[in-house]
Scaffold this motif. Structure first.
Motif, short mmCIF file in Angstrom:
data_model
loop_
_atom_site.label_atom_id
_atom_site.label_comp_id
_atom_site.label_asym_id
_atom_site.label_seq_id
_atom_site.Cartn_x
_atom_site.Cartn_y
_atom_site.Cartn_z
N LEU A 138 2.26 17.30 -27.64
CA LEU A 138 3.37 16.47 -27.19
C LEU A 138 3.40 16.40 -25.67
CD1 LEU A 138 5.96 14.94 -28.06
CD2 LEU A 138 7.18 17.11 -27.82
N GLY A 139 3.57 15.18 -25.14
CA GLY A 139 3.67 15.00 -23.70
C GLY A 139 2.35 14.95 -22.98
N GLU A 140 1.26 14.88 -23.75
CA GLU A 140 -0.07 14.87 -23.14
C GLU A 140 -0.94 13.79 -23.78
OE1 GLU A 140 -1.96 18.71 -23.03
OE2 GLU A 140 -0.04 19.73 -22.85
N ILE A 141 -2.06 13.50 -23.12
CA ILE A 141 -3.04 12.58 -23.67
C ILE A 141 -3.88 13.36 -24.68
CG2 ILE A 141 -5.07 11.16 -23.16
CD1 ILE A 141 -3.73 10.59 -20.42
N ASN A 142 -4.03 12.81 -25.85
CA ASN A 142 -4.79 13.44 -26.95
C ASN A 142 -5.92 12.51 -27.37
OD1 ASN A 142 -2.80 15.68 -28.61
ND2 ASN A 142 -1.82 14.37 -27.10
N ARG A 143 -7.04 13.08 -27.75
CA ARG A 143 -8.15 12.29 -28.31
C ARG A 143 -8.11 12.52 -29.82
NH1 ARG A 143 -12.01 9.29 -26.47
NH2 ARG A 143 -13.91 8.99 -27.65
N LEU A 144 -7.77 11.45 -30.58
CA LEU A 144 -7.57 11.55 -32.02
C LEU A 144 -8.42 10.53 -32.75
CD1 LEU A 144 -3.67 11.86 -31.93
CD2 LEU A 144 -5.34 13.71 -32.04
N LYS A 145 -8.61 10.77 -34.04
CA LYS A 145 -9.44 9.90 -34.88
C LYS A 145 -8.56 8.98 -35.72
CE LYS A 145 -13.41 10.18 -37.95
NZ LYS A 145 -14.36 11.11 -38.58
N ILE A 146 -8.91 7.69 -35.76
CA ILE A 146 -8.21 6.73 -36.62
C ILE A 146 -8.67 6.98 -38.06
CG2 ILE A 146 -7.85 4.30 -37.17
CD1 ILE A 146 -8.58 3.68 -34.21
N ILE A 147 -7.69 7.29 -38.94
CA ILE A 147 -8.08 7.63 -40.31
C ILE A 147 -7.55 6.66 -41.37
CG2 ILE A 147 -8.38 10.09 -39.87
CD1 ILE A 147 -5.59 10.47 -41.24
N LYS A 148 -6.49 5.88 -41.03
CA LYS A 148 -5.91 5.03 -42.06
C LYS A 148 -5.13 3.88 -41.43
CE LYS A 148 -2.42 6.77 -44.44
NZ LYS A 148 -1.58 7.47 -45.43
N LYS A 149 -5.19 2.71 -42.06
CA LYS A 149 -4.40 1.54 -41.63
C LYS A 149 -3.26 1.37 -42.62
CE LYS A 149 -4.22 -2.98 -39.86
NZ LYS A 149 -2.98 -2.83 -39.17
N THR A 150 -2.04 1.15 -42.09
CA THR A 150 -0.86 0.88 -42.91
C THR A 150 -0.16 -0.34 -42.33
OG1 THR A 150 0.72 2.18 -41.61
CG2 THR A 150 -0.58 3.37 -43.28
N PRO A 151 0.84 -0.88 -43.01
CA PRO A 151 1.59 -2.01 -42.44
C PRO A 151 2.26 -1.68 -41.10
CG PRO A 151 2.03 -1.84 -44.78
CD PRO A 151 1.24 -0.62 -44.40
N GLN A 152 2.56 -0.39 -40.86
CA GLN A 152 3.21 0.01 -39.62
C GLN A 152 2.23 0.22 -38.46
OE1 GLN A 152 3.73 1.83 -42.61
NE2 GLN A 152 5.47 0.51 -43.06
N GLY A 153 0.96 0.45 -38.78
CA GLY A 153 -0.04 0.71 -37.74
C GLY A 153 -1.13 1.63 -38.25
N PHE A 154 -1.86 2.24 -37.32
CA PHE A 154 -2.91 3.20 -37.67
C PHE A 154 -2.35 4.61 -37.69
CE2 PHE A 154 -6.37 0.39 -35.63
CZ PHE A 154 -6.81 -0.06 -36.86
N TYR A 155 -2.86 5.42 -38.63
CA TYR A 155 -2.59 6.85 -38.59
C TYR A 155 -3.78 7.52 -37.94
CZ TYR A 155 1.85 6.96 -40.89
OH TYR A 155 3.18 6.81 -41.16
N LEU A 156 -3.47 8.43 -37.02
CA LEU A 156 -4.47 9.16 -36.27
C LEU A 156 -4.40 10.63 -36.67
CD1 LEU A 156 -3.61 7.69 -32.74
CD2 LEU A 156 -5.14 6.72 -34.48
N SER A 157 -5.53 11.33 -36.60
CA SER A 157 -5.58 12.72 -37.04
C SER A 157 -6.22 13.62 -35.99
CB SER A 157 -6.38 12.83 -38.34
OG SER A 157 -6.48 14.16 -38.76
N SER A 158 -5.68 14.84 -35.91
CA SER A 158 -6.29 15.89 -35.10
C SER A 158 -7.20 16.71 -36.02
CB SER A 158 -5.21 16.78 -34.48
OG SER A 158 -4.47 17.42 -35.49
N LEU A 159 -7.96 17.64 -35.47
CA LEU A 159 -8.86 18.46 -36.28
C LEU A 159 -8.13 19.31 -37.30
CD1 LEU A 159 -11.60 19.72 -33.79
CD2 LEU A 159 -11.86 18.10 -35.67
N ASP A 160 -6.90 19.74 -36.99
CA ASP A 160 -6.18 20.59 -37.95
C ASP A 160 -5.48 19.79 -39.04
OD1 ASP A 160 -3.94 19.56 -36.66
OD2 ASP A 160 -2.95 21.49 -36.43
N GLY A 161 -5.66 18.46 -39.03
CA GLY A 161 -5.11 17.62 -40.09
C GLY A 161 -3.75 17.03 -39.80
N ASP A 162 -3.13 17.38 -38.67
CA ASP A 162 -1.87 16.74 -38.30
C ASP A 162 -2.12 15.25 -38.08
OD1 ASP A 162 -0.28 18.99 -38.37
OD2 ASP A 162 -0.46 19.41 -36.23
N THR A 163 -1.17 14.43 -38.52
CA THR A 163 -1.32 12.99 -38.33
C THR A 163 -0.14 12.44 -37.54
OG1 THR A 163 -0.24 12.48 -40.43
CG2 THR A 163 -2.65 12.67 -40.44
#
Length: 158
Positions: free
Chosen positions: A8-33
């Motif tokens: 929180l409050g920082e720049i993160n490098r995350l992976k795009i894992i899913k598209k939804t009507p609201q936008g993309f879900y991004l994931s960290s290595l520990d599985g947080d989205t």
């Protein structure tokens, strides 16, 4: 390499894992989205890409990603303009749609809309939120480790 945890409050490098009507879900290595809302998605982005985003929270205090980076990030000092005042504190513009809260307990003086205030962005573990601490004296560290010709960043107070 993608981030291990959402920061929180920082720049993160995350992976795009899913598209939804609201936008993309991004994931960290520990599985947080976290959601990257549609307004921040570009035509070049696709599932599987790793992208850099800033993590903040929305009006319901859920983590949300944005490609917009605010003027200042977690742990930084800055100069902020007061956007609104309530009986609990003030809100300052930091360059994101949701303004940053300045609790009364962290104000050196009562702020008014339109004022400028200097403060440090901090994290409250109890509420899992970022806030601005305008009592800057308690956030200063003595400069004992600097040597002549060291390069430093300064913020001039008047």
């Amino acid at each position: 390499m993608i981030e291990e945890y959402l920061k929180l409050g920082e720049i993160n490098r995350l992976k795009i894992i899913k598209k939804t009507p609201q936008g993309f879900y991004l994931s960290s290595l520990d599985g947080d989205t976290v959601l990257l809302p549609n307004r921040y998605i570009t035509s070049q982005m696709k599932i599987g890409d790793e992208i850099e985003v800033f993590i903040s929270s929305d009006s319901e205090d859920r983590y949300v990603a944005t490609t917009t980076v605010p003027k200042y990030k977690y742990g930084e000092f800055g100069v902020f303009r007061v956007a609104d005042v309530t009986k609990f504190g003030a809100f300052v513009d930091w360059g994101l749609p949701k303004n940053l809260f300045v609790p009364l307990s962290t104000q050196k003086r009562h702020l008014k809309k339109g004022d400028f205030v200097i403060g440090k962005i901090k994290y409250d573990e109890k509420t899992d939120r970022l806030y601005l601490d305008a009592k800057i004296g308690r956030n200063l560290i003595p400069a004992k480790t600097f040597k002549e010709n060291d390069e430093v960043e300064i913020l001039v107070l008047a």
